[in-house]
Design a protein around this motif. Structure first.
Motif, PDB file in Angstrom:
ATOM      1  N   GLY A   1       0.844  -2.416   5.636  1.00  0.00           N
ATOM      2  CA  GLY A   1       0.904  -2.207   4.194  1.00  0.00           C
ATOM      3  C   GLY A   1       1.123  -3.464   3.396  1.00  0.00           C
ATOM      4  O   GLY A   1       1.168  -3.427   2.176  1.00  0.00           O
TER       5      GLY A   1
ATOM      6  N   ASN B   1       0.851  -1.194   0.000  1.00  0.00           N
ATOM      7  CA  ASN B   1       0.000   0.000   0.000  1.00  0.00           C
ATOM      8  C   ASN B   1       0.883   1.239   0.000  1.00  0.00           C
ATOM      9  O   ASN B   1       1.784   1.379   0.816  1.00  0.00           O
ATOM     10  N   THR B   2       0.624   2.176  -0.923  1.00  0.00           N
ATOM     11  CA  THR B   2       1.512   3.332  -1.104  1.00  0.00           C
ATOM     12  C   THR B   2       1.545   4.270   0.095  1.00  0.00           C
ATOM     13  O   THR B   2       2.585   4.847   0.397  1.00  0.00           O
TER      14      THR B   2
ATOM     15  N   TRP C   1       1.178   3.465   3.313  1.00  0.00           N
ATOM     16  CA  TRP C   1       2.011   2.827   4.334  1.00  0.00           C
ATOM     17  C   TRP C   1       3.473   2.811   3.913  1.00  0.00           C
ATOM     18  O   TRP C   1       4.359   3.022   4.736  1.00  0.00           O
TER      19      TRP C   1
END
Length: 142
Positions: A71, A2-3, A5
């Motif tokens: 993430g 996840n970008t 995170w």
């Protein structure tokens, strides 16, 4: 990963790296060169500074670990993240604890030879710097 995170973990990792470089490899050696700073005064300052640094490092480590886990980080990120956390735990829980006992003796007026424990601490700081760079680069690539 996840970008959001990944961005958080990356930023915190490089902030952590900057703090270690600035304090351990700039402030600490220079402190003992300042006029009027005796070994006991330098040790007293060092204890305060490293207690604060290690407390901040623990918070930064927790943020990095939470971001990496939340993430869904790949193994190439998770490995260095866990390694730097373990290294920090050993550094603070074992090496700094021993150095604290030794500095208590010096501050109480006992004359002791130069400490090899400081070399162990510096070695762990160098390893931590390498791990933080590896982690930061892995996060950038994730």
């Amino acid at each position: 990963m996840n970008t959001t995170w990944a961005a958080t973990a990356t930023a915190v990792t490089f902030i952590w790296l900057g703090m270690v470089l600035a304090i351990s490899f700039l402030e600490t050696p220079l402190k003992f060169r300042a006029p009027g700073v005796t070994v006991p005064v330098g040790l007293g300052i060092g204890r305060l500074v490293f207690r604060a640094l290690n407390s901040v490092e623990a918070v930064l480590a927790a943020v990095v670990l939470a971001a990496v886990l939340a993430g869904g980080a790949p193994a190439g990120v998770l490995g260095p993240a866990v390694a730097v956390l373990v290294l920090l735990a050993v550094q603070v829980g074992v090496v700094r604890r021993r150095l604290g006992r030794r500095s208590d003796r010096v501050l109480a007026g006992e004359e002791l030879p130069r400490s090899r424990g400081h070399l162990a601490y510096v070695g762990l700081e160098l390893a931590k710097v390498v791990l933080l760079v590896v982690l930061g680069v892995a996060l950038l690539a994730a």
